[in-house]
Design a protein around this motif. Structure first.
Motif: not given
Length: 263
Positions: A224-229
């Motif tokens: 999810l943090r990758a998506y948030l980037d």
């Protein structure tokens, strides 16, 4: 008309991961147990999915405790209610997604927030109450920013797209978790909406795949943090994660089928 989901579907690595997951689902649907016990398999998958969804939020309860109805944690009970509610909301999801999300939140957050807040998106009038961040995603967007992005999500749901259901489900899931539109039980709502999308957009019409179990076995917060980037690589990594969660969810359901076959 532009098709942003189709663009995501063409990102490197996405189509291969989605196709692998689709083939796994197709193979599951050919399992001989489903000829006579499809509803029972779906019910067990939903129970396991609800358990996994609560575990992702930090409340891990054994399956046998759930079966004996001895789990009294409000988050677990909310996950179970949301799982049960999905079966009644399917036909509404395509035409009235706002209504469905409001209902899912109302049942998921019954014991987690005030009666006045159930089914109502954050308005900014919550008196400075911090929005929970169990996945270390950082501060939630403001209520106004969240509402704007939710409008964009609803627009995506209404547009025709050539993208596979997994891509749409992944975006729905991520946006709901990242935006935290309600401020409570957003993760439970997001995973319920993902599963509902997989059902209603044709990948898993009988709701057999315990996709939530797949998420619980993978580095969920990291994806999810990758998506948030917001980079193409980050978005692709998240969709690939969701495709892998589907494949792992299939594995879980196959295990259920095999256990039923053994009697």
């Amino acid at each position: 008309m532009s098709d942003p989901l189709a663009v995501i579907a063409q990102l490197p690595g996405v189509s291969e991961a989605v196709e692998e997951a689709r083939q796994a689902v197709d193979k599951l649907y050919r399992h001989r147990v489903l000829r006579r016990a499809s509803p029972a398999v779906s019910a067990e998958s939903s129970l396991r999915g609800a358990r996994a969804s609560a575990a992702i939020e930090g409340v891990d309860v054994p399956l046998d405790v759930l079966r004996r109805d001895e789990a009294h944690d409000p988050l677990v009970q909310g996950a179970l209610r949301a799982s049960a509610e999905m079966g009644r909301m399917g036909s509404t999801w395509r035409r009235a997604p706002r209504q469905v999300l409001a209902r899912l939140h109302a049942v998921a957050a019954t014991e987690l927030t005030s009666q006045e807040q159930l089914g109502r998106p954050r308005s900014g009038d919550e008196g400075g109450v911090a929005v929970p961040d169990p996945l270390s995603l950082g501060p939630a967007p403001s209520a106004a920013d969240a509402a704007t992005r939710m409008d964009g999500l609803f627009d995506l749901l209404e547009r025709p797209t050539k993208a596979p259901a997994i891509v749409l489900a992944a975006v729905v899931h991520a946006e709901l978790v990242v935006l935290r539109p309600f401020g409570t039980a957003d993760g439970i709502v997001a995973r319920s909406a993902e599963r509902l999308t997989l059902v209603e957009y044709g990948l898993d019409p009988k709701s057999l795949v315990a996709v939530e179990v797949g998420h619980s076995e993978l580095p969920y917060g990291e994806a999810l943090r990758a998506y948030l980037d917001g980079t193409p690589e980050g978005v692709a990594a998240w969709v690939q994660h969701c495709a892998s969660a589907v494949s792992l969810g299939v594995r879980e359901t196959v295990a259920v089928c095999e256990a039923m076959q053994r009697g």
